[in-house]
Design an enzyme around this catalytic site. Sequence first.
Site, short mmCIF file in Angstrom:
data_model
loop_
_atom_site.label_atom_id
_atom_site.label_comp_id
_atom_site.label_asym_id
_atom_site.label_seq_id
_atom_site.Cartn_x
_atom_site.Cartn_y
_atom_site.Cartn_z
N SER A 100 3.53 -1.83 10.41
CA SER A 100 4.98 -1.86 10.58
C SER A 100 5.60 -3.23 10.30
CB SER A 100 5.38 -1.37 11.98
OG SER A 100 4.96 -0.04 12.15
N GLU A 159 -6.84 4.61 7.93
CA GLU A 159 -6.67 6.03 7.60
C GLU A 159 -7.92 6.58 6.92
OE1 GLU A 159 -2.98 5.53 5.52
OE2 GLU A 159 -2.01 5.02 7.43
N LYS A 194 0.10 4.25 -0.33
CA LYS A 194 -0.56 5.44 0.24
C LYS A 194 -0.30 6.66 -0.68
CE LYS A 194 -0.25 3.28 4.71
NZ LYS A 194 -0.08 3.41 6.16
N GLY A 224 2.53 2.43 10.74
CA GLY A 224 3.45 3.55 10.53
C GLY A 224 4.17 3.99 11.79
N HIS A 281 -9.40 0.96 5.01
CA HIS A 281 -8.14 1.19 5.71
C HIS A 281 -8.39 2.14 6.89
CE1 HIS A 281 -4.10 2.55 6.59
NE2 HIS A 281 -3.67 1.47 5.97
N GLY A 313 2.89 -1.09 4.29
CA GLY A 313 2.90 0.33 3.95
C GLY A 313 4.32 0.80 3.68
N ASN A 344 0.86 -1.18 0.00
CA ASN A 344 0.00 0.00 0.00
C ASN A 344 0.90 1.23 0.00
OD1 ASN A 344 -1.80 2.05 0.51
ND2 ASN A 344 -2.36 1.36 2.57
N GLU A 350 -5.17 -4.91 10.86
CA GLU A 350 -4.16 -3.87 11.01
C GLU A 350 -4.42 -3.09 12.29
OE1 GLU A 350 -2.29 -2.72 7.02
OE2 GLU A 350 -4.06 -1.50 7.25
P1 PGA Z 1 2.85 0.41 7.63
O1 PGA Z 1 1.40 0.56 7.01
O2 PGA Z 1 3.42 -0.88 7.10
O3 PGA Z 1 3.61 1.63 7.16
O4 PGA Z 1 2.69 0.38 9.12
C1 PGA Z 1 0.58 -0.55 6.85
C2 PGA Z 1 -0.75 -0.11 6.29
O5 PGA Z 1 -1.22 0.96 6.66
O6 PGA Z 1 -1.36 -0.81 5.47
#
Ligand code: PGA
Length: 254
Positions: A216, A100, A11, A176, A98, A237, A9, A170
């Site tokens: 992460s 976000e 983003k 993140g 997601h 991500g 992803n 998640e």
């Molecule tokens: P991240 O994001 O690997 O940067 O923690 C994962 C995601 O939001 O799908």
Amino acid sequence: MRKKIVAGNWKMNKTMDEAKALLSEVVNMVKDEVSGDVTVVLCPPSIYLTTSRQYIPSGGRIMLGAQNCHEKESGAYTGEVSASMLKSVGVEYVIVGHSERRQYFGETNAQLAGKVDRVLENGLTPIFCCGESLDLRENGDYVGFVKGQLTDSLFHLSAEALANVVVAYEPIWAIGTGLTASSAQAQEMHFEIRQHIADKYGDAVAQDISILYGGSANEKNAADLFSQPDVDGGLIGGASLKSRAFTDVVKAAQ
Ligand code: PGA
């Protein structure tokens, strides 16, 4: 069908030139280094989907994914993109719900049920995201919360339709932040998610669903996370923005 999947992803990252460079690097590295049974999904920003399609060989292990779509089929929704538009440019997977999107754009479980429906109606595969906040993890019924997200957005589906859904667990506190869930924490929730699906649809259906971990995950912790019996891969991500790191995550899943 349950399979190992690693989805990247991106983003809201990368310019067009950077996106092209990352696409060709990942496509070549995966071709040269990955031989096992793992599906790779690349989810660039929507503006790059058409171009990305040209970089990804059709019929191979790499699939093209979108990060979102609208819950209506078409109409006066300025700035939005529909599932049928995604299909028309060769998209195969769509990330839905997601955290976000839920947090910054107020997406609700009911709205996400509509998005899942549009994605499935168009013959695409939704990657349905669920997961709890840190506050819930520390002070609340986080298992019940995640089960509720599944119930509200997926459990209107027939067993046949649900079989085409990929779930991504998640935990918001891990996205993140560099704070990965331990493999035991991931396994606990993936088991609970599969059990919740089994309670509604039966064990055979639940055993057939791919459940990905996100938050992460990277080239260092992926092998440990993916070794858990109910973890079928990852939604990546930050580490998906670097070809070397992402390919190593893919290799950890095969
Ligand atoms: P991240 O994001 O690997 O940067 O923690 C994962 C995601 O939001 O799908």
